[in-house]
Design a protein around this motif. Structure first.
Motif, PDB file in Angstrom:
ATOM      1  N   LEU A   1       0.831  -1.208   0.000  1.00 17.37           N
ATOM      2  CA  LEU A   1       0.000   0.000   0.000  1.00 17.37           C
ATOM      3  C   LEU A   1       0.862   1.253   0.000  1.00 17.37           C
ATOM      4  O   LEU A   1       1.874   1.331   0.710  1.00 17.37           O
ATOM      5  N   ASP A   2       0.419   2.253  -0.783  1.00 13.40           N
ATOM      6  CA  ASP A   2       1.051   3.582  -0.752  1.00 13.40           C
ATOM      7  C   ASP A   2       0.686   4.246   0.572  1.00 13.40           C
ATOM      8  O   ASP A   2      -0.479   4.196   0.993  1.00 13.40           O
ATOM      9  N   ILE A   3       1.679   4.854   1.243  1.00 13.45           N
ATOM     10  CA  ILE A   3       1.384   5.462   2.553  1.00 13.45           C
ATOM     11  C   ILE A   3       0.599   6.776   2.444  1.00 13.45           C
ATOM     12  O   ILE A   3       0.125   7.290   3.439  1.00 13.45           O
TER      13      ILE A   3
ATOM     14  N   ALA B   1      11.503   2.150 -10.277  1.00 14.81           N
ATOM     15  CA  ALA B   1      10.300   2.003 -11.120  1.00 14.81           C
ATOM     16  C   ALA B   1       9.124   1.439 -10.325  1.00 14.81           C
ATOM     17  O   ALA B   1       9.311   0.524  -9.514  1.00 14.81           O
ATOM     18  N   HIS B   2       7.937   1.994 -10.551  1.00 14.49           N
ATOM     19  CA  HIS B   2       6.742   1.485  -9.852  1.00 14.49           C
ATOM     20  C   HIS B   2       5.485   1.926 -10.586  1.00 14.49           C
ATOM     21  O   HIS B   2       5.472   2.950 -11.262  1.00 14.49           O
ATOM     22  N   VAL B   3       4.437   1.137 -10.411  1.00 14.47           N
ATOM     23  CA  VAL B   3       3.134   1.435 -11.008  1.00 14.47           C
ATOM     24  C   VAL B   3       2.142   1.632  -9.874  1.00 14.47           C
ATOM     25  O   VAL B   3       2.058   0.807  -8.956  1.00 14.47           O
ATOM     26  N   HIS B   4       1.403   2.755  -9.919  1.00 19.71           N
ATOM     27  CA  HIS B   4       0.352   3.012  -8.938  1.00 19.71           C
ATOM     28  C   HIS B   4      -0.938   2.341  -9.421  1.00 19.71           C
ATOM     29  O   HIS B   4      -1.334   2.526 -10.571  1.00 19.71           O
ATOM     30  N   VAL B   5      -1.583   1.579  -8.539  1.00 23.31           N
ATOM     31  CA  VAL B   5      -2.895   1.006  -8.857  1.00 23.31           C
ATOM     32  C   VAL B   5      -3.906   1.597  -7.875  1.00 23.31           C
ATOM     33  O   VAL B   5      -3.757   1.455  -6.650  1.00 23.31           O
TER      34      VAL B   5
HETATM   35  P1  AMP Z   1       6.144   8.905  -7.404  1.00 19.52           P
HETATM   36  O1  AMP Z   1       7.634   8.650  -7.374  1.00 19.52           O
HETATM   37  O2  AMP Z   1       5.825  10.336  -7.734  1.00 19.52           O
HETATM   38  O3  AMP Z   1       5.389   7.928  -8.269  1.00 19.52           O
HETATM   39  O4  AMP Z   1       5.594   8.744  -5.925  1.00 19.52           O
HETATM   40  C1  AMP Z   1       6.150   7.823  -5.012  1.00 19.52           C
HETATM   41  C2  AMP Z   1       5.043   7.256  -4.150  1.00 19.52           C
HETATM   42  O5  AMP Z   1       5.638   6.456  -3.151  1.00 19.52           O
HETATM   43  C3  AMP Z   1       4.196   8.329  -3.424  1.00 19.52           C
HETATM   44  O6  AMP Z   1       2.820   8.117  -3.754  1.00 19.52           O
HETATM   45  C4  AMP Z   1       4.475   8.061  -1.949  1.00 19.52           C
HETATM   46  O7  AMP Z   1       3.345   8.265  -1.128  1.00 19.52           O
HETATM   47  C5  AMP Z   1       4.918   6.604  -1.958  1.00 19.52           C
HETATM   48  N1  AMP Z   1       5.793   6.243  -0.857  1.00 19.52           N
HETATM   49  C6  AMP Z   1       6.940   6.856  -0.474  1.00 19.52           C
HETATM   50  N2  AMP Z   1       7.488   6.244   0.583  1.00 19.52           N
HETATM   51  C7  AMP Z   1       6.676   5.197   0.895  1.00 19.52           C
HETATM   52  C8  AMP Z   1       6.681   4.183   1.900  1.00 19.52           C
HETATM   53  N3  AMP Z   1       7.657   4.099   2.819  1.00 19.52           N
HETATM   54  N4  AMP Z   1       5.670   3.288   1.919  1.00 19.52           N
HETATM   55  C9  AMP Z   1       4.672   3.345   1.005  1.00 19.52           C
HETATM   56  N5  AMP Z   1       4.611   4.285   0.023  1.00 19.52           N
HETATM   57  C10 AMP Z   1       5.585   5.203  -0.025  1.00 19.52           C
END
Ligand code: AMP
Length: 123
Positions: free
Chosen positions: A27-29, A90-94
């Motif tokens: 989960l995104d925090i 790299a990451h994908v938001h869902v």
């Molecule tokens: P972006 O690089 O703009 O796609 O955003 C990075 C995402 O990572 C943001 O939505 C943050 O809320 C999320 N994020 C950063 N640190 C953490 C963490 N420790 N746990 C979960 N999500 C995180």
């Protein structure tokens, strides 16, 4: 080392949804919607196109599963977003079509609520 590598290695806690040999989802925090999940490759590259094809396919196979799970749990259409300006891994938001969603706002959820959502989504 990126913060996401530390999460994958278990050095930083997270609300884990799924893990396999090549990918990790949690989960995104700062959730834009309930269940906002990040799907990351275990290979620490900055941009999606830096991934080898097999790792890219593995990532999107996990994205597909998370989307299906999201729709099953929340009953609304899953959405995808790629940004990557904050974390160079790299990451994908869902997310999903949540009526409470507001542009630029994140939800405030307690640790108990986050854990409960993770428990519902995990597979
Ligand atoms: P972006 O690089 O703009 O796609 O955003 C990075 C995402 O990572 C943001 O939505 C943050 O809320 C999320 N994020 C950063 N640190 C953490 C963490 N420790 N746990 C979960 N999500 C995180």
């Amino acid at each position: 080392m990126t913060i996401f590598e530390k999460i994958i290695n278990g050095e930083i806690p997270c609300y884990k949804i799924y893990e396999d040999e090549k990918t990790f989802a949690f989960l995104d925090i700062n959730p834009e919607t309930t269940g906002h999940t990040l799907v990351v490759p275990k290979t620490p590259v900055d941009k999606l196109y830096d991934l080898k094809d097999e790792d890219y396919l593995a990532l999107f196979t996990t994205v597909k599963k998370v989307m299906q799970r999201m729709e099953t749990v929340f009953g609304s259409r899953a959405l995808l977003k790629v940004v990557g300006t904050d974390v160079p891994h790299a990451h994908v938001h869902v997310t999903h079509l949540d009526p409470s969603w507001e542009y630029g706002k994140s939800l405030t959820l307690s640790p108990e609520e986050m854990q409960s959502i993770a428990d519902r989504l995990k597979f």
